[in-house]
Write a protein that holds these residues in place. Structure first.
Motif, PDB file in Angstrom:
ATOM      1  N   ILE A 113      53.969 -25.752  31.943  1.00  0.00           N
ATOM      2  CA  ILE A 113      53.835 -25.105  30.641  1.00  0.00           C
ATOM      3  C   ILE A 113      53.940 -23.593  30.772  1.00  0.00           C
ATOM      4  O   ILE A 113      54.559 -22.922  29.975  1.00  0.00           O
ATOM      5  CB  ILE A 113      52.524 -25.529  29.945  1.00  0.00           C
ATOM      6  N   GLY A 114      53.335 -23.040  31.800  1.00  0.00           N
ATOM      7  CA  GLY A 114      53.356 -21.602  31.972  1.00  0.00           C
ATOM      8  C   GLY A 114      54.558 -21.087  32.734  1.00  0.00           C
ATOM      9  O   GLY A 114      54.647 -19.911  33.025  1.00  0.00           O
ATOM     10  N   LEU A 150      59.700 -18.516  28.052  1.00  0.00           N
ATOM     11  CA  LEU A 150      61.094 -18.151  27.869  1.00  0.00           C
ATOM     12  C   LEU A 150      61.940 -18.980  28.831  1.00  0.00           C
ATOM     13  O   LEU A 150      61.666 -19.024  30.030  1.00  0.00           O
ATOM     14  CB  LEU A 150      61.276 -16.659  28.178  1.00  0.00           C
ATOM     15  N   GLN A 151      62.949 -19.653  28.286  1.00  0.00           N
ATOM     16  CA  GLN A 151      63.824 -20.464  29.132  1.00  0.00           C
ATOM     17  C   GLN A 151      65.070 -19.706  29.572  1.00  0.00           C
ATOM     18  O   GLN A 151      65.736 -20.109  30.510  1.00  0.00           O
ATOM     19  CB  GLN A 151      64.225 -21.743  28.396  1.00  0.00           C
ATOM     20  N   VAL A 178      63.242 -20.691  23.894  1.00  0.00           N
ATOM     21  CA  VAL A 178      61.812 -20.761  24.201  1.00  0.00           C
ATOM     22  C   VAL A 178      61.359 -22.207  24.130  1.00  0.00           C
ATOM     23  O   VAL A 178      61.737 -22.933  23.216  1.00  0.00           O
ATOM     24  CB  VAL A 178      60.985 -19.920  23.191  1.00  0.00           C
ATOM     25  N   GLY A 179      60.535 -22.635  25.079  1.00  0.00           N
ATOM     26  CA  GLY A 179      59.977 -23.979  25.049  1.00  0.00           C
ATOM     27  C   GLY A 179      60.083 -24.669  26.384  1.00  0.00           C
ATOM     28  O   GLY A 179      60.363 -24.044  27.410  1.00  0.00           O
ATOM     29  N   SER A 192      62.264 -27.306  22.730  1.00  0.00           N
ATOM     30  CA  SER A 192      62.576 -25.885  22.770  1.00  0.00           C
ATOM     31  C   SER A 192      63.351 -25.489  21.519  1.00  0.00           C
ATOM     32  O   SER A 192      63.869 -26.334  20.800  1.00  0.00           O
ATOM     33  CB  SER A 192      63.365 -25.547  24.034  1.00  0.00           C
ATOM     34  N   THR A 193      63.408 -24.187  21.301  1.00  0.00           N
ATOM     35  CA  THR A 193      64.132 -23.656  20.154  1.00  0.00           C
ATOM     36  C   THR A 193      64.894 -22.416  20.584  1.00  0.00           C
ATOM     37  O   THR A 193      64.460 -21.689  21.483  1.00  0.00           O
ATOM     38  CB  THR A 193      63.175 -23.344  18.986  1.00  0.00           C
ATOM     39  N   THR A 194      66.024 -22.181  19.958  1.00  0.00           N
ATOM     40  CA  THR A 194      66.823 -20.998  20.239  1.00  0.00           C
ATOM     41  C   THR A 194      66.641 -20.000  19.105  1.00  0.00           C
ATOM     42  O   THR A 194      66.782 -20.348  17.934  1.00  0.00           O
ATOM     43  CB  THR A 194      68.313 -21.354  20.388  1.00  0.00           C
TER      44      THR A 194
END
Length: 112
Positions: free
Chosen positions: A16-17, A65-66, A75-76, A81-83
């Motif tokens: 998660i982190g 942040l991916q 992010v996710g 996740s979402t862009t």
């Protein structure tokens, strides 16, 4: 079996982190950004917090942040996740304030 469940839970919590730090060429993205209806915090270590009020509803995202795809950032975790669509990356306006346009909202960077 119980041991495997415990290790799986610890691994999931650890992931998660695990975001990507913001790369040096995107350092201007780091900071606290906001306007009346949106708040966005991006930390150097890759943690992101987002909240938006629209049409009486609140949307929020908090996660690692991916990475970046051009000016946009994701992010996710995995499929959760979402862009964030950045139509204008961080820039300085006429008054020398940092601005950025995310999801069609002009955000101002806090001086804090």
């Amino acid at each position: 079996m119980v041991l495997n469940v415990k290790w799986s839970a610890l691994l999931a919590l650890g992931l998660i982190g695990c975001g990507q730090p913001v790369p040096p060429d995107k350092a201007a993205y780091v900071g606290e950004w906001q306007d009346k209806t949106m708040y966005l915090l991006i930390t150097q270590d890759g943690s992101v917090r987002y909240k938006r009020l629209r049409a009486g509803a609140s949307t929020s995202v908090q996660g690692p942040l991916q990475g970046f795809e051009g000016p946009h950032f994701k992010v996710g975790i995995g499929p959760m996740s979402t862009t964030f669509v950045v139509s204008k990356p961080p820039y300085r306006d006429e008054e020398n304030q940092w601005k950025m346009v995310v999801d069609d909202v002009v955000l101002t960077k806090s001086d804090r």
